[in-house]
Design an enzyme around this catalytic site. Sequence first.
Site, PDB file in Angstrom:
ATOM      1  N   SER A 161       3.512   0.145   1.819  1.00  0.00           N
ATOM      2  CA  SER A 161       3.537  -1.298   2.104  1.00  0.00           C
ATOM      3  C   SER A 161       4.080  -2.147   0.959  1.00  0.00           C
ATOM      4  O   SER A 161       3.350  -2.939   0.341  1.00  0.00           O
ATOM      5  CB  SER A 161       2.138  -1.726   2.508  1.00  0.00           C
ATOM      6  OG  SER A 161       1.748  -0.930   3.594  1.00  0.00           O
ATOM      7  N   ARG A 176      11.238  -4.090  -4.796  1.00  0.00           N
ATOM      8  CA  ARG A 176      10.414  -4.436  -5.959  1.00  0.00           C
ATOM      9  C   ARG A 176       8.967  -4.121  -5.653  1.00  0.00           C
ATOM     10  O   ARG A 176       8.565  -4.111  -4.490  1.00  0.00           O
ATOM     11  CB  ARG A 176      10.559  -5.926  -6.322  1.00  0.00           C
ATOM     12  CG  ARG A 176       9.845  -6.908  -5.425  1.00  0.00           C
ATOM     13  CD  ARG A 176      10.401  -8.293  -5.579  1.00  0.00           C
ATOM     14  NE  ARG A 176      11.762  -8.355  -5.073  1.00  0.00           N
ATOM     15  CZ  ARG A 176      12.075  -8.532  -3.779  1.00  0.00           C
ATOM     16  NH1 ARG A 176      11.144  -8.644  -2.871  1.00  0.00           N
ATOM     17  NH2 ARG A 176      13.319  -8.574  -3.372  1.00  0.00           N
ATOM     18  N   ASP A 214       3.081  -1.622   6.560  1.00  0.00           N
ATOM     19  CA  ASP A 214       1.811  -1.816   7.268  1.00  0.00           C
ATOM     20  C   ASP A 214       1.928  -2.865   8.386  1.00  0.00           C
ATOM     21  O   ASP A 214       1.269  -2.764   9.424  1.00  0.00           O
ATOM     22  CB  ASP A 214       0.658  -2.167   6.308  1.00  0.00           C
ATOM     23  CG  ASP A 214       0.981  -3.267   5.316  1.00  0.00           C
ATOM     24  OD1 ASP A 214       2.089  -3.837   5.378  1.00  0.00           O
ATOM     25  OD2 ASP A 214       0.116  -3.578   4.461  1.00  0.00           O
TER      26      ASP A 214
END
Length: 497
Positions: A161, A176, A214
């Site tokens: 996630s 990132r 997620d």
Amino acid sequence: MYLSASRKPPSRKGSMHDVPNDLMKHIHELERMFTVDTPKLHEIVSIFQEELVKGLSVAGGTIPMNPTWVIGYPTGDETGTYLALDMGGTNLRVCEVELPEEKGQYDIYQSKYRLPEEIKSGTGDQLFDYIAECVKQFLIANHECQDIKDLKELHLGFTFSYPCEQNAIDHGILQRWTKGFDIEGVEGHDVVPMFEAALERKGVPIKITALVNDTTGTLIASAYTDNTTRIGCIFGTGCNAAYMETIGCIPKLAHMNLDPNLEIAINCEWGAFDNEHRVLPRTVYDKHIDEHSPRPGQQTFEKMVAGLYLGEIFRLALVDLHSNPDVKIFEKQDTSALQIEYSLDSSFLAEVESDPWENLMETHALFEKKLKIETTEPERKLIRRLAELIGTRAARLSACGVAAICKMKNIESCHVGADGSVFNLYPNFQERGAKALREIFGWGKTVRKDPIQIVPSEDGSGVGAALIAALTMKRIRKGIHAGVNVKRKNSLIPPTP
Ligand code: BGC
């Protein structure tokens, strides 16, 4: 007196009459800083919508709007046994999910593992070796009578996630780290081969079938049991949403010449909204959090609404008030525990907000136990108001994201499947979000049921990831290979004879 069970429990009145005037002045100042009124909600939604559209364009914007290669909704007829691995912000969970013949049903067996703090700032190899070892332990424990080598037909949905640019379902370049992670050597790389190499080192023959966010998992798992679901959201340690978009509305995919009517899930990564600081009403505390985070300038929206930050916003505000000679709070007290960064998490705030007593005696005990601070009743009233302001702002801003997607897609009614610790555990978060949606859409008293409702989702990171693995395999078996990585070492596409 008889009280009907469906009525709301009586709430604390919360009178401020005994709060001295000088403290009231500071409470009003906090109210001014943290309140997002209806016109501001409208302004935010309008810019949010603009930014979502920009993210789909060829030039792009700050909200990544990552196509996930999850194509279409489940039908409810998906079957089989799948593995799901969920690497969230706090824990690691390995699940085995069975999708039986009965439509919309599932069984799930799972084990949770703690994600050690030091891993969050270690190296990529340490991270992937650790999670591969957890998968191995899970398989050994759940397949006692089988040799691990015989499990290679099990397909794995890996819920990772963090923002990933995906050019296939089994591919994802980490854009990132978010949620305070700072692991060396992973940003800018495809995490799928990195994790598969770790599985190989551990002698685990499992293939990664799908890399899942997620939110996408939540969208798919919720749609599996509720076909009015159009959006999946996480309001937890981090905050984000996914929804289904038609390929024809994604200019940045036009060069691929795909069927414009196909639907593909977009992982918005809306935590990055307003990194340009155009519209969000940031306080000095939000700015401080950003400047002192591992990735300053990133995730502006997330840093104002997500669970990782709510306790820290609260702590910073209290430290600031304590150090202000005009505000007499915690006078002559040892505040060293309060000075520790990130020492209060959102559950602390949730406990303050849940204190049912007029004199806030549970808050008194909480401050004494956790921070070794003796509070006076007026101080506790300020503390409670501050918690309410921070929690309310988070819920109202979160609703702006949902409203922006609905407006962009002309969705007039739907369910939004939601999961995450803030959504599930923070008091009043759901009601406050619903109220903000009513203000944004102008649903008056005559609208008896909110047309757009944010509802608790099914287990997205477990069942959702398994379903996505199932959907992927179904497509491959039909010979549909769009969105599957043909080039990688363990490609899911069988070689042509
Ligand atoms: C990540 C998202 C994730 C969200 C909720 C954010 O920090 O960037 O990918 O969906 O947290 O877990």
